[in-house]
Design an enzyme around this catalytic site. Structure first.
Site, mmCIF file in Angstrom:
data_model
loop_
_atom_site.group_PDB
_atom_site.id
_atom_site.type_symbol
_atom_site.label_atom_id
_atom_site.label_comp_id
_atom_site.label_asym_id
_atom_site.label_seq_id
_atom_site.Cartn_x
_atom_site.Cartn_y
_atom_site.Cartn_z
ATOM 1 C CG HIS A 1 -1.731 1.147 1.341
ATOM 2 N ND1 HIS A 1 -2.664 1.599 0.699
ATOM 3 C CD2 HIS A 1 -1.427 2.291 2.208
ATOM 4 C CE1 HIS A 1 -3.123 2.689 0.979
ATOM 5 N NE2 HIS A 1 -2.187 3.369 2.092
ATOM 6 C CD GLU B 1 3.502 -11.720 -17.152
ATOM 7 O OE1 GLU B 1 4.161 -10.958 -16.747
ATOM 8 O OE2 GLU B 1 2.256 -11.923 -17.427
ATOM 9 C CG ASP C 1 6.250 -12.194 -13.748
ATOM 10 O OD1 ASP C 1 6.505 -12.745 -12.972
ATOM 11 O OD2 ASP C 1 4.942 -11.516 -13.980
ATOM 12 C CB CYS D 1 4.048 -3.189 -19.759
ATOM 13 S SG CYS D 1 3.718 -4.751 -19.635
#
Ligand code: PEP
Ligand code: MG
Length: 597
Positions: A199, A441, A465, A512
């Site tokens: 968070h 990925e 990944d 990305c």
């Protein structure tokens, strides 16, 4: 800033929001409350202890109600619901009555008695079969800690009293903790716990406040009022810096600010190499609070909207309308530029409420992302329906994560067709020519890229990944992080292969993963012929500056040279040489300390 005995204590963590913050520490939560046991002598002492306990309960109730009011004012429905659950625990008869009974019967101090009650309650909840109820254990923890603070009169953080801006130091920060903070007074965040997706990380990035998480012991090493240096780019924190170190960081911060200002000049200019090759620069987002930063840095759309954050911290899956309302906001803000919505990628390192997760030995290789979706088809369809509905409001692209074989593509096709047919039958509008893409990925997807390319409109390379799976390095395991190398020749060859294969099939390639926003790598990606790069909004203008001054021809030359190197180290050394001589001011971090990826 006053200087105490200069200790220069340096802690390393994960830099999750870039930039330098210099200021005083404001310790919000140390994570543990130390309690000792002692006996009460007289009847009078006992009654006094009970009265003190009841008063602590009342103070906790008042504080929670105040937070709830704040959430209501801000329209945060979900957080409001969490506080409702805390208040219910506080009203629980067992919690209050049992503790009072303990104090009376055993003649012991209230904090110890409360600790015992909490332990018993935790045990009851751990033994429950229902996962939802079991998860309430965390809520009990939270409420218990609040009562203990009030009871032990542990200094309650009160930012209102602070005259100057501060650096927040905490074990971890929950959305409830954040609600207590006056964010205008926050210069930086540092926490013991957390990673890129915690968070604190998301919020800090959204607000463009430097932050370092995962420091493990920062709350133990820091006192309120200590001087701190937070380097959110390098992921380091220095406690009580010497005057020399402090001044060095003032100089670095100044360099960053000058650079930031200079880079803003590039915002209205096209992203084109001097020899005319265009690359689209898009932004990655997780929450809608990041949208102003996306616009401010001139992104040409959203290249990756990670939707898993819609699912985290809740005990049931979001409804179609929950999805739709939030997508509508993103799509309408970004239109006419495209919004690429990735279907949810839960599992692996993506935190998820226990209720929704299955426990696995090897989560990164487990029921993650598309695998989870194809198991929970109704949950998947709900999200697809909402994405399709949003596609009627602006340009939307849909992106599927973690594809590793063709069977998954056939299943996705079927599901998409079913949902589209449903919408057609009900007369609900959507973009009939919506583009679909897949994340490349997994190594298997890269190897069969020629087959996959026939099924989609675009690829998006997820290097975070891809590197993890290709090099067999757990991306969140700090013990092997030294092996996580984006410039490993295997990674570079694989990226080249993906781009070449996609282009042979006449589809575009986006990237990305974090690699896309690292300026040092831009010439390589340019030379490989990447079509789009999607990154943290803060990196866009730096990458744009490089693209505007590095010719495609030179980038191809550079690629030919680096493909001949045998190790990541050689490639990195070569790149640092080329870029730091071409752009002496653009990479201050290369001069201060070597890059760590
Ligand atoms: C990636 O793997 O590179 C990626 C962009 O996805 P995530 O980081 O969300 O797994
Ligand atoms: Mg990924």
């Amino acid at each position: 800033m006053a200087f105490k005995s200069a200790v220069n204590v340096k802690l390393n963590g994960v830099g999750v929001s870039p930039g330098i913050a210099l200021g005083k520490a404001f310790v919000v939560d140390r994570g543990v409350v130390e309690i000792s046991l002692y006996s009460l002598g007289t009847e009078q002492d006992i009654e006094k202890e009970i009265a003190m306990f009841l008063k602590a309960i009342e103070s906790t109730r008042n504080q929670l109600q105040e937070t709830k009011k704040k959430f209501q004012e801000k329209g945060h429905k979900e957080a409001n619901f969490i506080i409702g659950a805390y208040l219910m625990i506080l009203e629980d008869k067992i919690l209050v009555d049992e503790t009072v009974k303990h104090i009376r019967r055993e003649k012991i101090n209230a904090p110890w008695a409360l600790k015992n009650t909490l332990k018993n309650l935790q045990k009851v909840f751990s033994d429950i079969d229902d996962e939802y109820l079991r998860e309430r254990k965390n809520d009990i923890d939270y409420v218990g800690k609040r009562i203990l603070w009030n009871l032990m009169k542990t200094e309650q953080p009160d930012m209102k009293k602070m005259q100057e801006k501060v650096i927040i130091v905490a074990s971890d920060l929950s959305p409830t903790d954040t609600a207590h903070l006056d964010l205008n007074k926050v210069l930086g965040f540092v926490t013991n716990i957390g990673g890129q997706t915690s968070h604190t990380a998301i919020m800090a990035k959204a607000l463009e406040i430097p932050a370092v998480v995962g420091l493990q012991t920062v709350t133990e090493c820091t006192e309120n009022g200590d001087d701190l240096v937070v380097d959110g780019t390098a992921g380091t924190v220095i406690i009580n810096p010497s005057k020399k170190v402090f001044n060095e960081y003032i100089a670095i911060r100044k360099k960053y600010h000058t650079l930031e200002k200079e880079l803003l000049k590039y915002k209205p200019l096209p992203t084109k190499t001097p020899d005319g090759i265009e690359v689209k620069l898009l932004a990655n987002i997780e929450i809608t609070e990041e949208l102003p930063s996306v616009i401010h840095h001139g992104a040409e759309g959203i290249g990756l909207y990670r939707t898993e954050f819609l699912y985290t911290g809740r005990s049931e899956f979001p409804s179609e309308d929950d999805h739709f309302h939030i997508y509508r906001k993103v799509v309408e803000t970004i239109a006419p530029n495209p919004t690429t919505i990735r279907t949810f990628d839960l599992g692996g390192d993506k935190f998820l409420s226990e209720t929704l997760s299955t426990k696995e030995m090897n989560p990164a290789l487990g029921l993650r992302a598309i695998r989870f979706c194809l198991r929970e088809i109704e949950v998947f369809k709900t999200q697809i329906r909402a994405i399709l509905r949003a596609s009627a409001l602006g340009k939307v692209r849909i992106l599927f994560p973690m594809i590793s074989n063709m069977e998954e593509m056939y299943q996705i096709d079927e599901i998409m067709e079913e949902v589209k047919n449903d919408l057609r039958t009900s007369g609900v509008p959507f973009d009939e020519s919506i583009e679909t893409g897949i994340m490349i990925e997994t190594p298997s997807a890269a190897v069969i890229a020629d087959l996959l390319a026939k099924k989609v409109n675009f690829f998006s390379i997820g290097t975070n990944d891809l590197i993890q799976y290709l090099l067999a390095i757990d991306r969140i395991n700090e013990h092997v992080s030294y092996l996580y190398k984006p410039l490993h020749p295997a990674v570079l060859r694989m990226i080249k292969h993906i781009i070449d294969t996609a282009h042979a099939a006449h589809i575009k390639v986006n990237m990305c993963g974090e690699m896309a926003g690292e300026g040092l790598f831009t010439p390589i990606l340019l030379g490989f012929g990447i079509d789009e790069l999607s990154m943290n909004a803060l990196s866009i203008l730096k990458v744009k500056k490089i693209i505007r001054s590095f010719s495609y021809h030179d980038a191809q030359d550079l690629v030919n040279q680096i493909l001949a190197f045998e190790t990541a180290k050689e490639v990195e050394k070569f790149l640092i040489n080329v870029l730091s001589s071409r752009y002496p001011k653009l990479f201050p971090e290369l001069q201060e300390n070597p890059v760590h990826h």
